[in-house]
Each structure stands twice: as structure tokens, then as C-alpha cells.
Design an enzyme around this catalytic site. Structure first.
Site: not given
Ligand code: ADP
Length: 403
Positions: A245, A95, A7, A184, A388
Site C-alpha cells: 500500500r 475482529r 479474523n 490496528h 491482537e
Molecule cells: P500482519 O500485518 O499480516 O499481521 P505481521 O505483523 O505478521 O503481519 O508482519 C508480517 C511482515 O513482517 C512480513 O511481510 C515481513 O515483511 C515481516 N517480517 C516477519 N519476520 C521478519 C524478520 N525476521 N525480519 C524482517 N521482517 C520480517
């Protein structure tokens, strides 16, 4: 059979090496801050297992080629590496953000596919050049290993015109292909299939509202297994409020800001993408930090949380109207999988739509999945872990098998 999933973003490359027989992740990592004074590569062998080993390299990483060279070095490192040489890898799945209206089905990469990704740079200016660089460097470093492009827009291509055409002069669509594409897609597709499997149903029987809430956030309305609407648009800036965003805003705000501040469109675009959303309201974009600040009485953090959940709740309501009947609301991605406060905030007050959460279940931790609806809830509510990379790897194998 080992498949490498890449990715490639504008300044990063995320990767995962999967064993397709066992579904095991053999290695994963991220190359970050490509092109900045100090870059980093964090590599994990078999994440989540006792055998976990980690290596971090910090050095300037000039471009994607150097980043890929470093990750190939770690994948083949005798101590850390998951393969003896890159020839052991059956295929690479990439991706790719945007292939426009004609290119959305996954495809083995050839020159025509690369030309089409290049031709769509105007509608994917940040991602498409990086996706292309990832493909070209992988071809160079792994000659003879097939490469497959998997598009983030595929799942949303089933939307009807009423959902994907913007109310602009029609020539904006005809000439410039300005329309809702949605992103997504790999995650929404995986969740639609996985939810059906977990419920012992087939996707064609289910109407779902899927909330992918991570750094980027998007919702989709899925009718009988097919996407009929999604919150992101021409670009991943649209829809709900996200970490940095803004999501949907009055479009007239843009010329207004330009007039008031003298900012140009490039600056405004950067502000809407990188300085807005949760971060714009309270200075923080990680939901965990926002909860910590709320607990200390930080009013802006509280406002950011309330705006975030309210804006998602409005989409849930809109997608109820779009679908007519909803079998389940499904939460996924970093926030969706891990944050009970956000889930409860999003679904509060929706009892009249037949949605009732079970607070104790919602407070639990999801493994692969969990049900968080109360027994009397007419609509099911689930948390399902997205994957993913696995979806891209499976698709890669399917494309190559079909030949
Ligand atoms: P991406 O869109 O980059 O794939 P992810 O799906 O890994 O991102 O999500 C990342 C976000 O998830 C982080 O910015 C954080 O805000 C949130 N996050 C991760 N773990 C937790 C948690 N335990 N509680 C709340 N929010 C979380």
C-alpha cells in the site's frame, strides 16, 4: 475457559483458540484463497511448543462457510483437535474492521450489531462483508455459543476533532462520515497497556509513539494512555508506506493517473492497495527479501528501504510535535519486532529529540519485549510483541461478564 478468535478477511480466515486461564494458544491457523480455484487451510496445534502438530488441507474453498466448516473439523479432530466438540468453547471473539462513528465499543453480537456492520460496508468495503460472513457462519455452526464483535477502530475513537476531520467541505463529514478512523486499534491498545505494565507504570502516566509495522503499517500518538492521532485514515491505505500500500500521496495523483492511463477508480484503488508500497518500488513486499536484495547491491531494494524508514521517521517527528513530551517509542508487529535494520533506519539522526539507540541491544532478539535505547537516551525505545488475538479474547470475556 476457551475462547476462539476469528479474523475473517475478504479471502481468508485467521483463527486462534486460547485458554484464558493459562493464556496458552491451543490451536491456530489460517484458511486462505477462499473463492479461488485452489484454497488452503494450515492448522497448527499449540504453536511454538514441542507438541506442535500441523496439518495442511489444499482444496477449493468456495466461501467462508466452507472454510469455517473445515476449521471446525480440525479443531474437533481427535488427533489434532483442541476440543472434543465446539460446545466446549465459551465464546467467539470477532475482529471487525469498521463500525463507523457510533459502533466502536466491543459488543455481544445481535441482529442490531449485524445490521450496523452491514450499514458500514460503504466505509469498509473489503473487510466488513467478510467480517459479517465470519459472524453469521460462526453463529450457524456454533449455535448457543456467544459471539462478540471487537472493532479495529475502538482505540482511536479518543482522537480530537482536529486530528480526525479532513480539510474537505464539512458536509463530506456530516453527510458521508468521511473522517480519520484509524485501524490496528486492538494492537495499539494492547501495546499501550503492555508497555505501561512492562515499565511498572500506569498507562495514564505515559506518552507513547507506537509503530505497528507488519504487512500493514500504522503509527499512533498516545497521550496519557489515550490515542490522540494515528496514521491510517478513512481506510487502511493512508499513512506510512507499507508492503503493497502506498500510504500518503498527493490526492491529485489519482485523477492525473485516470487521465493519463484511462484506468478507472476501481483499478487505481487496486493499484494503490496491492501494487504500491515496497512492492511498487522494488517488486518485493517482504522486508527479509528486500534485505537480501540490498545485500547484493539491488538499488531499487535500497531505495524502497530508505523510503520506508524515512516516511516512518517523519511520522515519529510529527507525533513528537503532537505529544510535546514522549516517554517511549515502541516498535511492534512482524517488521517492528524482528527487524533491527528498519528500527535503526527509522530512528537515525533523532538524537536532538533525545532518541539514541543502543546498537547491540537493537541487534538482539525480543522475547516478549526488549529495551533498545542507549543509557543516555532521554526517550525510552522498546520492542514489544503484540498479541491482537489475546486482546480480542480478553475483551470478549469482559464484554460477556459485564452482560
Ligand atoms: P500482519 O500485518 O499480516 O499481521 P505481521 O505483523 O505478521 O503481519 O508482519 C508480517 C511482515 O513482517 C512480513 O511481510 C515481513 O515483511 C515481516 N517480517 C516477519 N519476520 C521478519 C524478520 N525476521 N525480519 C524482517 N521482517 C520480517
Amino acid at each position: 475457559m476457551k475462547v476462539l478468535v476469528i479474523n475473517s478477511g475478504s479471502s481468508s480466515i485467521k483463527y486462534q483458540l486460547l485458554d484464558m486461564q493459562t493464556r496458552a494458544v491451543l490451536a491456530s491457523g489460517i484458511v486462505e484463497r477462499i473463492g479461488e480455484p485452489l484454497g488452503a487451510l494450515t492448522h497448527k496445534k499449540a504453536p511454538g511448543t514441542d507438541a506442535e502438530a500441523r496439518k495442511t488441507i489444499e482444496q477449493p474453498i468456495a466461501d467462508h462457510k466452507q472454510g469455517m466448516n473445515l476449521l471446525v473439523g480440525l479443531l474437533t479432530d481427535p488427533e489434532l483437535g483442541a476440543v472434543a466438540d465446539m460446545g466446549e468453547i465459551y465464546a467467539v471473539g470477532h475482529r471487525v474492521l469498521q463500525g463507523g462513528e457510533t459502533l466502536y465499543m466491543p459488543l455481544a453480537v445481535d441482529d442490531a450489531v449485524k445490521d450496523a456492520i452491514r450499514a458500514n460496508i460503504p466505509i469498509g468495503p473489503l473487510h466488513n462483508p467478510a467480517n459479517l460472513a465470519g459472524i453469521e457462519v460462526a453463529q450457524e455452526l456454533m449455535p448457543g455459543v456467544p459471539q462478540v464483535a471487537v472493532f479495529d477502530t475502538e482505540f482511536h475513537q479518543t482522537m480530537p476533532a482536529q486530528a480526525f476531520i479532513y480539510p474537505l467541505p464539512y458536509e463530506m463529514y456530516e453527510r458521508h462520515r468521511i473522517r480519520r478512523y484509524g485501524f490496528h486499534g486492538t494492537s495499539h491498545k494492547f501495546i499501550a497497556k503492555e508497555t505501561a505494565r512492562l515499565l511498572g507504570r500506569v498507562p495514564e502516566e505515559l506518552n507513547l509513539i507506537i509503530a505497528h509495522l507488519g504487512n500493514g503499517c500504522s503509527l499512533s500518538a498516545v497521550k496519557a494512555g489515550r490515542c490522540v492521532d494515528t496514521s491510517m485514515g478513512l481506510t487502511p491505505l493512508a499513512g506510512v508506506m507499507m508492503g503493497t500500500r502506498c500510504g500518503d500521496i498527493d490526492p491529485a495523483i489519482i485523477p492525473f493517473i485516470a487521465e493519463q492511463t484511462g484506468m478507472d477508480v476501481v483499478q487505481i484503488d487496486a493499484m494503490l492497495n496491492k501494487q504500491s508500497g515496497l512492492k511498487g518500488i522494488c517488486g518485493m513486499n517482504d522486508m527479509r527479501d528486500i534485505h537480501a536484495a540490498r545485500a547484493k547491491g539491488d538499488e531499487r531494494a535500497q531505495l524502497a528501504f530508505e523510503m520506508f524508514t524515512y516516511r516512518i521517521r517523519k511520522y515519529v517527528g510529527a507525533y513528537f510535535a503532537a505529544l510535546g513530551r514522549v516517554d517511549a517509542v515502541v516498535f511492534t508487529a512482524g517488521i517492528g519486532e524482528n527487524d533491527p535494520d528498519v528500527r535503526a533506519g527509522v530512528l537515525q539522526g533523532l538524537e536532538s529529540l533525545g532518541i539514541v539507540l543502543d546498537p547491540a541491544a537493537n541487534a538482539g532478539r525480543a522475547g516478549e519485549w526488549m529495551r533498545i535505547a542507549a543509557p543516555q537516551s532521554r526517550v525510552d525505545v522498546l520492542v514489544v510483541r503484540t498479541n491482537e488475538e489475546l486482546e480480542i479474547a480478553r475483551t470478549t470475556v469482559e464484554v460477556l461478564r459485564k452482560g
